[in-house]
Design a protein around this motif. Structure first.
Motif, mmCIF file in Angstrom:
data_model
loop_
_atom_site.group_PDB
_atom_site.id
_atom_site.type_symbol
_atom_site.label_atom_id
_atom_site.label_comp_id
_atom_site.label_asym_id
_atom_site.label_seq_id
_atom_site.Cartn_x
_atom_site.Cartn_y
_atom_site.Cartn_z
ATOM 1 N N THR A 291 0.904 -1.123 -0.011
ATOM 2 C CA THR A 291 0.154 -0.146 0.125
ATOM 3 C C THR A 291 1.003 1.268 -0.099
ATOM 4 O O THR A 291 2.121 1.378 0.429
ATOM 5 N N VAL A 292 0.288 2.162 -0.453
ATOM 6 C CA VAL A 292 1.038 3.751 -0.316
ATOM 7 C C VAL A 292 1.490 3.869 0.960
ATOM 8 O O VAL A 292 2.741 4.308 1.078
ATOM 9 N N ASP A 293 0.896 3.598 2.217
ATOM 10 C CA ASP A 293 1.255 3.609 3.260
ATOM 11 C C ASP A 293 2.606 2.989 3.578
ATOM 12 O O ASP A 293 3.621 3.318 4.254
ATOM 13 N N GLN A 294 2.565 1.700 3.359
ATOM 14 C CA GLN A 294 3.581 0.811 3.272
ATOM 15 C C GLN A 294 4.808 1.319 2.800
ATOM 16 O O GLN A 294 6.087 1.095 3.202
ATOM 17 N N VAL A 295 4.691 1.791 1.510
ATOM 18 C CA VAL A 295 5.826 1.958 0.628
ATOM 19 C C VAL A 295 6.295 3.333 1.624
ATOM 20 O O VAL A 295 7.542 3.421 1.456
ATOM 21 N N ALA A 296 5.685 4.328 1.952
ATOM 22 C CA ALA A 296 6.191 5.535 2.620
ATOM 23 C C ALA A 296 7.028 4.985 3.636
ATOM 24 O O ALA A 296 7.702 5.613 3.808
ATOM 25 N N ARG A 297 6.596 4.128 4.321
ATOM 26 C CA ARG A 297 7.379 3.652 5.739
ATOM 27 C C ARG A 297 8.660 2.957 5.114
ATOM 28 O O ARG A 297 9.871 2.984 5.562
ATOM 29 N N HIS A 298 8.605 1.919 4.285
ATOM 30 C CA HIS A 298 9.933 1.411 3.709
ATOM 31 C C HIS A 298 10.804 2.277 3.014
ATOM 32 O O HIS A 298 11.882 2.127 3.183
ATOM 33 N N ALA A 299 10.251 3.376 2.444
ATOM 34 C CA ALA A 299 11.310 4.352 1.753
ATOM 35 C C ALA A 299 11.703 5.332 2.572
ATOM 36 O O ALA A 299 12.534 6.228 2.282
ATOM 37 N N GLY A 300 11.277 5.509 4.013
ATOM 38 C CA GLY A 300 11.619 6.514 4.869
ATOM 39 C C GLY A 300 10.891 7.858 4.948
ATOM 40 O O GLY A 300 11.294 8.513 5.391
ATOM 41 N N PHE A 301 9.653 7.860 4.213
ATOM 42 C CA PHE A 301 9.086 9.060 4.187
ATOM 43 C C PHE A 301 8.096 9.067 5.445
ATOM 44 O O PHE A 301 7.343 10.170 5.594
ATOM 45 N N GLY A 302 7.887 8.049 5.977
ATOM 46 C CA GLY A 302 7.139 7.992 7.358
ATOM 47 C C GLY A 302 5.714 7.794 7.031
ATOM 48 O O GLY A 302 5.182 6.873 7.570
ATOM 49 N N THR A 303 5.062 8.831 6.501
ATOM 50 C CA THR A 303 3.560 8.627 6.232
ATOM 51 C C THR A 303 3.194 8.917 4.587
ATOM 52 O O THR A 303 4.094 9.437 3.916
ATOM 53 N N ALA A 304 2.090 8.468 4.444
ATOM 54 C CA ALA A 304 1.550 8.424 3.108
ATOM 55 C C ALA A 304 1.432 10.045 2.497
ATOM 56 O O ALA A 304 1.654 10.215 1.510
ATOM 57 N N ALA A 305 1.018 10.591 3.868
ATOM 58 C CA ALA A 305 0.813 12.303 3.368
ATOM 59 C C ALA A 305 1.917 12.813 2.665
ATOM 60 O O ALA A 305 2.367 13.422 1.838
ATOM 61 N N ALA A 306 3.161 12.392 3.509
ATOM 62 C CA ALA A 306 4.387 13.037 3.246
ATOM 63 C C ALA A 306 5.171 12.439 1.841
ATOM 64 O O ALA A 306 5.650 13.153 0.920
ATOM 65 N N LEU A 307 4.865 11.070 1.549
ATOM 66 C CA LEU A 307 5.082 10.700 0.283
ATOM 67 C C LEU A 307 4.463 11.305 -0.833
ATOM 68 O O LEU A 307 4.884 11.591 -1.959
ATOM 69 N N ARG A 308 3.026 11.466 -0.676
ATOM 70 C CA ARG A 308 2.300 12.178 -1.729
ATOM 71 C C ARG A 308 2.804 13.616 -1.822
ATOM 72 O O ARG A 308 2.779 14.172 -3.134
ATOM 73 N N GLN A 309 3.096 14.205 -0.918
ATOM 74 C CA GLN A 309 3.307 15.592 -1.039
ATOM 75 C C GLN A 309 4.741 15.786 -1.741
ATOM 76 O O GLN A 309 4.848 16.631 -2.816
ATOM 77 N N HIS A 310 5.583 14.702 -1.504
ATOM 78 C CA HIS A 310 7.116 14.897 -2.253
ATOM 79 C C HIS A 310 6.726 14.439 -3.727
ATOM 80 O O HIS A 310 7.316 15.004 -4.524
ATOM 81 N N PHE A 311 5.947 13.361 -3.792
ATOM 82 C CA PHE A 311 5.925 13.052 -5.300
ATOM 83 C C PHE A 311 5.272 14.251 -6.071
ATOM 84 O O PHE A 311 5.429 14.459 -7.187
ATOM 85 N N HIS A 312 4.368 14.785 -5.674
ATOM 86 C CA HIS A 312 3.573 15.787 -6.154
ATOM 87 C C HIS A 312 4.692 16.954 -6.583
ATOM 88 O O HIS A 312 4.683 17.498 -7.868
ATOM 89 N N HIS A 313 5.436 17.317 -5.412
ATOM 90 C CA HIS A 313 6.747 18.211 -5.737
ATOM 91 C C HIS A 313 7.690 17.900 -6.810
ATOM 92 O O HIS A 313 8.115 18.735 -7.595
ATOM 93 N N ARG A 314 8.053 16.681 -6.695
ATOM 94 C CA ARG A 314 9.261 16.113 -7.645
ATOM 95 C C ARG A 314 8.834 15.614 -8.712
ATOM 96 O O ARG A 314 9.580 15.751 -9.821
ATOM 97 N N LEU A 315 7.605 14.817 -8.826
ATOM 98 C CA LEU A 315 7.387 14.270 -10.212
ATOM 99 C C LEU A 315 6.278 14.698 -10.680
ATOM 100 O O LEU A 315 5.831 14.240 -12.031
ATOM 101 N N GLY A 316 5.398 15.453 -9.979
ATOM 102 C CA GLY A 316 4.146 15.963 -10.770
ATOM 103 C C GLY A 316 2.932 15.208 -10.653
ATOM 104 O O GLY A 316 1.816 15.650 -10.997
ATOM 105 N N VAL A 317 3.081 14.034 -10.057
ATOM 106 C CA VAL A 317 2.025 13.102 -10.025
ATOM 107 C C VAL A 317 1.924 12.342 -8.756
ATOM 108 O O VAL A 317 2.921 12.332 -7.924
ATOM 109 N N PRO A 318 0.645 11.836 -8.198
ATOM 110 C CA PRO A 318 0.708 11.325 -6.693
ATOM 111 C C PRO A 318 1.257 9.968 -6.988
ATOM 112 O O PRO A 318 1.061 9.145 -7.933
ATOM 113 N N PRO A 319 1.472 9.142 -6.016
ATOM 114 C CA PRO A 319 1.998 7.827 -5.747
ATOM 115 C C PRO A 319 1.074 6.774 -6.737
ATOM 116 O O PRO A 319 1.401 6.017 -7.474
ATOM 117 N N THR A 320 -0.210 6.856 -6.423
ATOM 118 C CA THR A 320 -1.204 5.930 -6.983
ATOM 119 C C THR A 320 -1.158 6.307 -8.637
ATOM 120 O O THR A 320 -1.201 5.325 -9.398
#
Length: 331
Positions: A291-320
């Motif tokens: 899940t996106v939550d699990q990916v966030a934890r495994h990659a060191g972002f902590g939370t899905a919200a942090a991963l989504r925010q970073h993906f939007h900023h860096r890649l222009g799309v959400p993780p899903t």
């Protein structure tokens, strides 16, 4: 484009304008990369042809001559005109270019054709007056010369390519591949571009810029390097890793470690660590059902919200969305 009545693909026409002393790899990049772009029915999406001034042979830097089938008239009907890099000649020496080339490039631009350059091909576009007031890039090794010849251009030598409202420039050699894939992605979406990238055995995109590749003095002793610490950090992306932890592992002060790290990677430790976590998250999204939550934890972002925010900023799309691009649902 697709003709709905005939249901046939009309390929986007690309003219590659080769000048004397053309760089061999740059010349072949457009036909190779764009040639792999196909729709779901395997129909070619681009048609690439080469032209030269007067249709005359030109020398390449690779020890062969280019024998074109077209002159500059090809640029008059092309949807995109690409100028590969050159390693000599007036554009590189005094910032000028053949008036016929200038006229052809300007006419193509004025009628709405996309104009591109690979590597030092930017010198040709600048000499033709197409880059004045624009942000552009070229090979980092020629940045000082470019600025001296073309002070009206907003040169950014730290990026892999620049897309400036229909005029696109790229950095040295392999960055031309990045630019061509960017164009395919812009024209036809990530699925087609990713398929082309895999066919060419290159990544769909590269993070970072030319700073990673600029020549720097090699540290005198391997003991002062940061490679071992970088590998140590890669094994702990899921854990909080602070700058002081990295410096302690390398047995350096924070200031010394930061200096060495930037000289070896072109990035700060924080930027590098974020890049590694992003790459790991992308890999997990592509290859696992986590899940996106699990990916966030495994990659060191902590939370899905942090991963989504970073993906939007860096890649222009959400993780899903990113996951669906690489793992589309079966029809």
């Amino acid at each position: 484009m697709r003709n709905n009545r005939a249901m046939t693909v009309v390929p986007h026409r690309i003219a590659v304008l080769a000048l004397d002393c053309v760089v061999g790899l740059d010349l072949g990049t457009p036909s190779q990369v764009f040639g792999t772009a196909r729709d779901d029915d395997r129909a070619a999406l681009y048609a690439v042809e080469v032209c030269t001034p007067g249709g005359r042979p030109v020398r390449s830097t690779a020890g062969f001559q280019v024998l074109p089938e077209h002159g500059l008239e090809l640029t008059g009907t092309a949807d995109t005109v690409i100028v590969p890099g050159i390693h000599d000649g007036p554009p590189m020496v005094d910032g000028t270019v053949d008036p016929d080339v200038t006229a052809a490039l300007r006419a193509a631009h004025e009628r709405g054709a996309r104009i591109m350059s690979i590597c030092t091909g930017a010198f040709v576009l600048a000499a033709a007056g197409l880059l004045d007031g624009r942000r552009a890039t070229t090979h980092w090794a020629y940045a000082d010369r470019f600025r001296r010849l073309h002070p009206a251009v907003d040169l950014d030598p730290d990026v892999l390519f620049v897309d400036s409202d229909g005029v696109l420039t790229s950095a040295g050699v392999a960055a031309g591949i990045d630019l061509c894939l960017h164009v395919i992605r812009t024209d036809h979406g990530s699925t087609v571009a990713n398929r082309s990238a895999r066919r060419c055995v290159v990544p769909p995109w590269r993070d970072g810029g030319q700073a990673q590749y600029i020549e720097r003095p090699v540290p005198r002793a391997t003991a002062t390097g940061t490679a071992a610490t970088r590998e140590w950090a890669r094994q702990r992306l899921h854990e909080p890793v602070a700058l002081r932890d990295l410096a302690a592992h390398a047995r350096m002060s924070v200031r010394t470690f930061t200096r060495h790290f930037r000289s070896e990677t072109g990035l700060s430790p924080a930027q590098w660590l974020l890049q590694q976590r992003t790459d790991h998250a992308r890999l997990l999204l592509e290859t696992t059902d986590l899940t996106v939550d699990q990916v966030a934890r495994h990659a060191g972002f902590g939370t899905a919200a942090a991963l989504r925010q970073h993906f939007h900023h860096r890649l222009g799309v959400p993780p899903t969305t990113y996951r669906h691009t690489f793992r589309p649902h079966p029809h």
